[in-house]
Structure formats: C-alpha cells, structure tokens
Design a protein around this motif. Structure first.
Motif, PDB file in Angstrom:
ATOM      1  N   LYS A  42      12.653  -5.476   8.754  1.00 44.83           N
ATOM      2  CA  LYS A  42      13.138  -4.137   8.386  1.00 44.83           C
ATOM      3  C   LYS A  42      14.667  -4.067   8.525  1.00 44.83           C
ATOM      4  O   LYS A  42      15.360  -3.563   7.644  1.00 44.83           O
ATOM      5  N   ASN A  48      -1.228   7.783   4.886  1.00 48.66           N
ATOM      6  CA  ASN A  48      -1.967   7.064   3.847  1.00 48.66           C
ATOM      7  C   ASN A  48      -3.266   7.803   3.492  1.00 48.66           C
ATOM      8  O   ASN A  48      -4.006   8.142   4.402  1.00 48.66           O
ATOM      9  N   GLU A 108       5.432  -4.267   8.965  1.00 51.36           N
ATOM     10  CA  GLU A 108       5.817  -3.652  10.244  1.00 51.36           C
ATOM     11  C   GLU A 108       6.424  -4.707  11.176  1.00 51.36           C
ATOM     12  O   GLU A 108       5.769  -5.203  12.103  1.00 51.36           O
ATOM     13  N   SER A 156       5.481   2.820  11.159  1.00 48.70           N
ATOM     14  CA  SER A 156       4.428   3.585  11.840  1.00 48.70           C
ATOM     15  C   SER A 156       4.772   3.804  13.302  1.00 48.70           C
ATOM     16  O   SER A 156       4.363   4.794  13.890  1.00 48.70           O
ATOM     17  N   LYS A 167      11.456  -2.431  -4.957  1.00 53.24           N
ATOM     18  CA  LYS A 167      11.877  -3.815  -4.685  1.00 53.24           C
ATOM     19  C   LYS A 167      10.887  -4.530  -3.777  1.00 53.24           C
ATOM     20  O   LYS A 167      10.461  -3.963  -2.762  1.00 53.24           O
ATOM     21  N   ASP A 168      10.493  -5.728  -4.157  1.00 53.77           N
ATOM     22  CA  ASP A 168       9.671  -6.559  -3.264  1.00 53.77           C
ATOM     23  C   ASP A 168      10.157  -8.001  -3.378  1.00 53.77           C
ATOM     24  O   ASP A 168      11.139  -8.280  -4.083  1.00 53.77           O
ATOM     25  N   ASN A 182       9.737   3.986   6.779  1.00 59.02           N
ATOM     26  CA  ASN A 182       8.362   4.481   6.845  1.00 59.02           C
ATOM     27  C   ASN A 182       7.591   3.790   7.973  1.00 59.02           C
ATOM     28  O   ASN A 182       6.360   3.767   7.975  1.00 59.02           O
ATOM     29  N   VAL A 238       0.837  -1.208   0.000  1.00 61.96           N
ATOM     30  CA  VAL A 238       0.000   0.000   0.000  1.00 61.96           C
ATOM     31  C   VAL A 238       0.873   1.260   0.000  1.00 61.96           C
ATOM     32  O   VAL A 238       0.665   2.184  -0.790  1.00 61.96           O
ATOM     33  N   MET A 239       1.849   1.288   0.905  1.00 60.56           N
ATOM     34  CA  MET A 239       2.656   2.508   1.047  1.00 60.56           C
ATOM     35  C   MET A 239       3.752   2.595  -0.018  1.00 60.56           C
ATOM     36  O   MET A 239       3.985   3.659  -0.591  1.00 60.56           O
ATOM     37  N   VAL A 277       8.466  -1.999   4.081  1.00 58.31           N
ATOM     38  CA  VAL A 277       8.071  -3.411   4.154  1.00 58.31           C
ATOM     39  C   VAL A 277       7.156  -3.603   5.366  1.00 58.31           C
ATOM     40  O   VAL A 277       6.849  -2.646   6.075  1.00 58.31           O
TER      41      VAL A 277
HETATM   42  P1  NAI Z   1       1.780  -3.873   2.996  1.00 59.55           P
HETATM   43  O1  NAI Z   1       1.567  -5.146   3.718  1.00 59.55           O
HETATM   44  O2  NAI Z   1       0.738  -3.375   2.090  1.00 59.55           O
HETATM   45  O3  NAI Z   1       3.128  -3.962   2.150  1.00 59.55           O
HETATM   46  C1  NAI Z   1       4.314  -4.499   2.643  1.00 59.55           C
HETATM   47  C2  NAI Z   1       5.101  -5.029   1.476  1.00 59.55           C
HETATM   48  O4  NAI Z   1       6.397  -5.348   1.924  1.00 59.55           O
HETATM   49  C3  NAI Z   1       4.493  -6.286   0.843  1.00 59.55           C
HETATM   50  O5  NAI Z   1       4.311  -6.097  -0.532  1.00 59.55           O
HETATM   51  C4  NAI Z   1       5.524  -7.358   1.119  1.00 59.55           C
HETATM   52  O6  NAI Z   1       5.617  -8.334   0.094  1.00 59.55           O
HETATM   53  C5  NAI Z   1       6.783  -6.502   1.175  1.00 59.55           C
HETATM   54  N1  NAI Z   1       7.906  -7.184   1.808  1.00 59.55           N
HETATM   55  C6  NAI Z   1       7.927  -7.979   2.870  1.00 59.55           C
HETATM   56  N2  NAI Z   1       9.201  -8.414   3.088  1.00 59.55           N
HETATM   57  C7  NAI Z   1       9.974  -7.843   2.152  1.00 59.55           C
HETATM   58  C8  NAI Z   1      11.362  -7.894   1.836  1.00 59.55           C
HETATM   59  N3  NAI Z   1      12.192  -8.628   2.548  1.00 59.55           N
HETATM   60  N4  NAI Z   1      11.812  -7.196   0.779  1.00 59.55           N
HETATM   61  C9  NAI Z   1      10.971  -6.441   0.044  1.00 59.55           C
HETATM   62  N5  NAI Z   1       9.663  -6.374   0.296  1.00 59.55           N
HETATM   63  C10 NAI Z   1       9.171  -7.051   1.325  1.00 59.55           C
HETATM   64  O7  NAI Z   1       2.125  -2.810   4.130  1.00 59.55           O
HETATM   65  P2  NAI Z   1       1.954  -1.230   4.098  1.00 59.55           P
HETATM   66  O8  NAI Z   1       0.624  -0.889   4.600  1.00 59.55           O
HETATM   67  O9  NAI Z   1       2.403  -0.710   2.780  1.00 59.55           O
HETATM   68  O10 NAI Z   1       2.991  -0.790   5.231  1.00 59.55           O
HETATM   69  C11 NAI Z   1       4.362  -0.757   5.003  1.00 59.55           C
HETATM   70  C12 NAI Z   1       5.024   0.017   6.108  1.00 59.55           C
HETATM   71  O11 NAI Z   1       4.496   1.331   6.140  1.00 59.55           O
HETATM   72  C13 NAI Z   1       4.776  -0.557   7.489  1.00 59.55           C
HETATM   73  O12 NAI Z   1       5.914  -0.363   8.262  1.00 59.55           O
HETATM   74  C14 NAI Z   1       3.631   0.281   8.019  1.00 59.55           C
HETATM   75  O13 NAI Z   1       3.617   0.312   9.418  1.00 59.55           O
HETATM   76  C15 NAI Z   1       3.979   1.616   7.429  1.00 59.55           C
HETATM   77  N6  NAI Z   1       2.867   2.542   7.291  1.00 59.55           N
HETATM   78  C16 NAI Z   1       1.643   2.080   6.846  1.00 59.55           C
HETATM   79  C17 NAI Z   1       0.591   2.949   6.722  1.00 59.55           C
HETATM   80  C18 NAI Z   1      -0.730   2.471   6.230  1.00 59.55           C
HETATM   81  O14 NAI Z   1      -1.733   3.185   6.400  1.00 59.55           O
HETATM   82  N7  NAI Z   1      -0.801   1.310   5.603  1.00 59.55           N
HETATM   83  C19 NAI Z   1       0.737   4.388   7.025  1.00 59.55           C
HETATM   84  C20 NAI Z   1       2.074   4.772   7.398  1.00 59.55           C
HETATM   85  C21 NAI Z   1       3.074   3.856   7.539  1.00 59.55           C
END
Ligand code: NAI
Length: 707
Positions: free
Chosen positions: A408, A454, A403, A430, A343-344, A428, A324-325, A401
């Motif tokens: 991380k 977000n 949380e 939270s 990168k994912d 990034n 998402v982020m 990535v």
């Molecule tokens: P998400 O679950 O949508 O995306 C996380 C991504 O990280 C997934 O695509 C996953 O495959 C990938 N990932 C996992 N391990 C990995 C690795 N070793 N290498 C590369 N990619 C990897 O999570 P979201 O919501 O995007 O959150 C990401 C970060 O942003 C978290 O730390 C969250 O706390 C923070 N955040 C989220 C907000 C939100 O409203 N969703 C707002 C502000 C911060």
C-alpha cells in the motif's frame, strides 16, 4: 401559510409551498389549510378544473409529518389522525370537477396519497422524482387512503409490490404502472399542463383509455379471481419470509389489503385507519423512526471544522487495485458521474475489475433500473491501466490493493509522484494503520481512510478514518465525495479495526468460542437470526472469507490485546483450506443446499452436558459487542453512541427494528448488561468479558448510552 390558491381562467391552482422549509410536509395544520382551500375553491363559480402543484424545487409533497407520527402514543389517536386525513382526501376525490396533481418532484407517503385522490396525475421526466408509499419503512402503513386507492388504480399485484416493499417509483416506472397518466419534459411544463387540461376539460368522469389495461400475465393477475388468489398467496409468503415476524407493518398492510380489496370505500378506509392506529404505537414503529432520523442526520453531517471550507470538485479518480473492492469502487464512481482510471499489475486483473463493474450494471439493466445505452455510456467512464498513465489529472486516488502495508505504501509513493498537488488520497484498508500509511506521502495531511463495505454498490456506509495529520480540507473533500456516491459517512479515529470491524470481529470471535464449547453452528447462527441479524456469524464469516477475517483478528489482537485472540477453531478450519464461500466450504458447505459443515465440529465438543443455551449464545455475542462499542467510546474512536449505531446499522445490518446496538443496550438496561458480563467473566477463562470502565461508569451513575 403553506398552501395557497390562485384562479387562472376557469382553473383553480392550489400550490403547496411551506414557508422556511426545504420540503412540503403534511402536518395537521397544513392539512387543515388544504381542507379550507378545497372548500373555498369548490364554491367559486366558474372553476371547472383544479390543479394541485408545488412551489418547491424537486419536491411535490415529501409525506406526512414524521414528528407527529412519532408523538402518537395511543392507538385511538392514531386512528383519529388517519381518519382526519382520509376525510380531506375524500373531499378532494369527490369534487365534481376534474382534479390533476402536477408532480415535478418527490411525492411520497401522504404526498402520493394526495395525488392518488386526484382524478389525474401528470409528472415530468425529472430524475429526482420518486413516487410511492414507503410507510412500512417507518413501521406504519399508508393511512390516508393509500391502501384503498392504489390497488384500484394500478392493480393489486403492483400495489402490493409498492406498499409491502416500500418501493418508490421513477417517473417512467410510475407511467408504466399506470400511477401517472402522462410524462412531460420539465421545460415548458406549464404549456404541457394546459394542453393536458384541454384534453380532459369536458370529459365527464375520467377520460377513458388513459390507463392502459394490462394484457397477458399481469392482466390475468389483476383482473381475474384466480389471479388474485395467486397474487395474495405469493405476496403473503414473501412478506412473511422477508419480515420474519420482526416487522408487523408489511404483514398488517398485506392482511388489510386482502380484506379490503373488494370493500366499499367507507369500510376499507375505516379498517385502514384502525390498522394505522394499531401500528403507530408499536415499539417497532418508534424504533424505526429513530433510525430514520439518525441516518438522515448522518447523511448530511458536516463537522464544524469543515463548515467554512469549499470541497474540492472530483471529476476523475484513480483507483489502484482492480480486485473485489476496486472493481466495485470504479463502478460506483462511474455511476455517480465521475471518471475512474483503474490500475492493477496486469491486464488480466484490470479486465476482471472491469468485468465486475459491468456485471453490476448488467444486473441493473436486467431489473430495468438502467437503460442499455446508459450502461454503455457509464462503462465508458471507466478505463484501465497497468502503469499509472492517466493519473496526471486525477482529483483523487483510492487505493484498494491487497491488505499489506508495504504494498500500500509503495503504490501511494508511486501515484504521488504523478498526481496534481492537491489530490485527495484515500485508502480502503480494512484494518491497517492509516497513520503509518500516510507516511508514504510528503504531505500526510492529504491522506484519509475511506473504508467501503462489501459489496460496494449495496452497502450504504463509508467509514472515514482520520489520522492526527488529516487536514480539515481533506476531511471536507472526503465527505463531499461520500455525498456524491450517495453513501452515509461516519468519522472514525485511526485505531485497530476502526469501528465496525472492531465490534464485528469481537462478535464473530465470541461465536468461535461458543462453537469451541460445543454449541453447534446452526444453534449459534440461529440465535442471531432469531435476534434479527440478516445472517448468523458463521455464515457471515463464510461470505467474507476466513483468510480475510483471520487477518483482521490478528491485527486486532496485536493492537488491542488478548481479548481478540482468535478462537482456535478459526485457525483449524483455515488450515484445512476451508476459506468459506470462495473455496466451496467453510463453516458451511456451499452446494445447491447450504448445510453446516460436519468437518468443522468433530473434536470441538468438550462438555456435551453443559452446552450454552440459545439465550446464552445471544447474550454473549451481543453483550460482547456492547462492551467493545463502549471501549470504542472510551478510546474516543468515535465521539458518541449514535455514530456506533449508524455504523452497526448500515455496516453490518444490525436489525433496524432494534434501533441500533447501543439503543438496544439501553432498552436492555446497562446495569443488567454489566451484571451479565460480570457473571460470564467470573467463569474460567472469562477475562475477555470484563466490563470496561465506560460501562461500569454508566452503571454506577444509573445512566444509559443515550440518557
Ligand atoms: P483483492 O485481492 O480482490 O484485490 C486486490 C487487487 O490488488 C488485486 O487485483 C491485485 O492484483 C491488486 N494489486 C496488488 N498489488 C498491486 C499494485 N502494486 N498495483 C495495483 N494493483 C495491485 O482484494 P480486495 O478484497 O478487493 O481488498 C482490497 C482492499 O480492500 C484490502 O485492503 C482489503 O482489506 C480492503 N477491503 C476488503 C473488503 C472485502 O470484503 N473484500 C471490504 C473492505 C475493505
């Protein structure tokens, strides 16, 4: 001197160029100078054309002087001020010779109204140009003739859209709307101006055919009585819905424009001045001006330790995590002219990130904010990988990535092996400890928390989380990146939940306690939307996701203690699999019609005879936030109340007409808040309400947060 003139053949050129100022602003003195020059030019024989230009780069005239508006405390003075400006612009409009505003920069508010009083307006393709009447954003309406002249120039439907919506148009949009007559390239502008002048030199009145008469539906709306009734009906509905009674200016502007639409100039301007005078003294206007100054200050904020440093130029960023982020971050980087390497762990995940970035651009194309070819070019700036290829030449890494501290740390370690030595590392997260995360780097001074909200493309705030190891250079580089992304930064000390989530979660948790005590979801949410929040706490919870909220609450409880212990209702509904919008139901059922979820409340009603009232709900939620904000100041999470207010205004949508959480607290009175919190604290299980030392201290000194 702010305004000067020169004679060039049979043309007079009046140029605005305020000394020692970055922008031209219409202060009372500047307007007087302009009036004198108009009178002078009028009497010079042989002058057949008047051009009005600016000597400032990218600025025509930025607007009226906000300080002067802020200083008006009596309606009659506001009305007089409006009248004075109107008379000068009438003088300009009534000149017997053609007048042309040459716009090569921002023309907002009074600057746009001045241009509207000219017979012609020409502009350049300069992308810095914004033309519009955003006065309602400051709680007033255009007071120098804008509500009278704009509808007559661009049609009533467009004029309502611009004035009520505080819309600023790009040059292309302004041309399409008929607000400007021609657009020219910036280079060779003077030659283009001379060409245009030749075209209109001998025309009596306005050259016909310059404004294209609208056809089809827009034409029907603008030139037909039935169309007008429809337009006003729709605009009235939409303005009432949008402002919910909290913002009087758009509604007043709407009523004024409806009444003066067919009125002669003198009558329409008289009513405009009166309406301006009524609005300019309202508390809403003064609060919105405070918010304007505050956000402008933070946009440009540079701490002393960064003043002498040169920020690193960022051309390419590695974004780790395409969820998402991550997708949103890659989108905004590319939109801001930087390359993003996304990168994912799998190509499917990378593709999802690319898709979500593309979706945002597609929406912009749909709304005609972006040309399709520009979308293609911008999307090409984002590329995907599953193995860090392409990270060898990044200037910055942004991690987004899951949380989880271990994940991380691992991705930072992996990236650090490849990237150039002075790379900026941003997380990034939270709520996880940035200090702990920085241990994954051999040089922790290069790590900073870069907390987006977000959805990334809409939310204007970035919290920069500094650790004891973060260097001034890292902070300087991060601030520069925020600026390039056109966001507003606040600097926050690394601590559980940082600033915004810490205060917000205290509020949401209190909503959970209220629900537990029997107040219903609709009552609690309505208490807050009636206060002016964009949505109630439970709907917000559903938007964010119960899983995400609970995780942060647990981290807060771990770091800050018992008062953050999650109200049991959160775990109960989480266990039922109600995660919020993403799972179709949470506190609400998210079908075609959104309704409070009946499965949430049974069993929670303990004492139906002593339900908290709407007022108690509001006070408990808001004063809990004030108490937590005071604790943040006590713990030096941020240095001053203004930072809290910017964070809450831009990070949570705290209602701008209330000027900010702590300004609102001052308006309520700290003493009153402390007494109310003490009352709540005296009830069984009320310890979480105990006012903190910072609040008690303010109370004992008879002070407020700002005084
Ligand atoms: P998400 O679950 O949508 O995306 C996380 C991504 O990280 C997934 O695509 C996953 O495959 C990938 N990932 C996992 N391990 C990995 C690795 N070793 N290498 C590369 N990619 C990897 O999570 P979201 O919501 O995007 O959150 C990401 C970060 O942003 C978290 O730390 C969250 O706390 C923070 N955040 C989220 C907000 C939100 O409203 N969703 C707002 C502000 C911060």
């Amino acid at each position: 001197m702010a305004v000067s003139y020169r004679i060039d053949g049979d043309m007079a050129v009046i140029e605005f160029n305020q000394e020692d100022a970055k922008v031209n602003v219409l202060t009372a003195d500047v307007l007087r100078e302009f009036q004198d020059l108009l009178t002078k030019v009028q009497n010079i024989s042989g002058v057949k054309i008047l051009l009005i230009t600016s000597g400032k780069k990218d600025i025509f005239i930025a607007g009226a002087d906000i300080k002067e508006i802020e200083g008006i405390t009596v309606s009659a003075d506001g009305e007089k001020k409006s009248r004075a400006g109107q008379e000068i612009f009438n003088l300009l409009e009534d000149l017997p010779i053609p007048t042309v505003a040459v716009i090569d920069g921002v023309a907002l508010g009074g600057g746009c109204e001045l241009a509207l009083a000219c017979r012609y307006r020409i502009a350049t393709f300069n992308e810095k140009i914004k033309i519009g009447l955003p006065e309602v954003n400051l709680g007033v309406l255009p007071g120098f003739g804008g509500t009278y002249r704009l509808p007559r120039l661009v049609g009533i439907s467009k004029a309502l859209e611009i004035i009520l919506g505080a819309r600023a148009l790009s040059p292309e949009e302004a041309l399409k709307a008929g607000l400007v007559d021609r657009l020219y390239p910036q280079t060779g502008l003077w030659n283009s101006v001379l060409q245009f002048v030749d075209e209109i030199r001998d025309v009596k009145g306005r050259k016909p055919g310059l404004t294209r008469k609208k056809k089809g539906w827009p034409g029907f709306l603008d030139y037909n009585f039935v169309g007008h009734v429809f337009v006003f009906d729709q605009a009235g509905k939409s303005v009432r819905e949008r402002t919910k009674g909290f913002y009087p200016a758009p509604l007043k502007a709407f009523e004024l424009m409806r009444e003066t639409f067919n009125a002669p100039r003198a009558k329409a301007l008289g009513m405009e001045a009166k309406a301006f005078g009524d609005l300019v003294v309202t508390k809403t206007c003064k609060n919105l001006i405070k918010v304007f100054y505050l956000t402008e200050r933070y946009k440009k904020f540079l701490p002393p330790e960064c003043a002498a440093l040169q920020p690193k130029a960022v051309k390419k960023c590695g974004v780790i995590g395409a969820g998402v982020m991550g997708g949103g971050i890659a989108q905004i980087l590319s939109q801001s002219g930087m390359n993003a390497r996304l990168k994912d762990v799998s190509y499917e995940a990378v593709a999802k990130g690319l898709q979500s970035a593309a979706k945002i651009f597609e929406q912009a194309v749909k709304r005609k904010k972006l040309k399709p070819h520009a979308m293609t070019a911008t999307m090409l700036k984002i590329s995907g990988t599953v193995d860090y290829s392409g990270f060898q030449n990044v200037d910055c890494v942004i991690e987004a990535v899951v949380e989880n501290m271990a994940v991380k740390k691992k991705v930072f370690e992996e990236a650090a092996r490849l990237v150039p030595p002075k790379t900026l590392f941003c997380t990034n997260t939270s709520a996880l400890s940035v200090t702990e995360m920085a241990k994954s780097l051999s040089d922790p001074s290069r790590m900073i928390g870069f907390h987006f909200f977000n959805p990334v493309h809409r939310m204007p705030l970035i919290e920069l989380i500094t650790t004891p190891a973060t260097s001034a250079q890292t902070l300087c580089d991060a601030l520069n990146l925020v600026k390039r992304l056109r966001k507003t930064p606040i600097i926050v000390k690394d601590s559980p939940g940082f600033l915004v989530n810490r205060i917000l979660l205290a509020y949401i948790n209190e909503a959970g306690h209220l629900l537990q005590e029997g107040a219903g979801i609709p009552l609690i949410d309505k208490a807050m939307t009636d206060f002016g929040m964009p949505m109630g706490p439970f709907l917000l919870c559903d938007e964010v996701g119960l899983d995400v909220g609970l995780k942060v609450l647990h981290l807060l409880e771990e770091g800050l203690g018992e008062r953050f212990k999650a109200a049991p209702v959160f775990a109960q509904i989480f266990q039922k699999g109600f995660l919020g919008k993403k799972s179709g139901q949470g506190f609400y059922k998210h079908g075609r019609i959104k309704v409070a979820n009946p499965a949430v409340t049974p069993g929670l009603l303990h004492d139906k005879t002593a339900l908290p009232s709407a007022r108690e709900c509001r006070e408990r939620m808001i004063f809990t936030m004030v108490n937590e904000a005071a604790r943040c100041l006590e713990d030096r999470v941020v240095d001053d109340p203004a930072t809290v207010d910017v964070g809450m205004l831009l990070g949570t949508g705290f209602p701008p007409f209330r000027a900010g959480l702590l300004r609102y607290a001052d308006q309520c009175g700290v003493e009153n808040i402390v007494e109310t919190l003490n009352l709540f604290a005296s009830r069984p299980a009320g310890a979480r309400f105990e006012p903190c030392a910072y609040l008690n201290d303010l109370k004992s000194r008879g002070k407020g947060f700002y005084t």
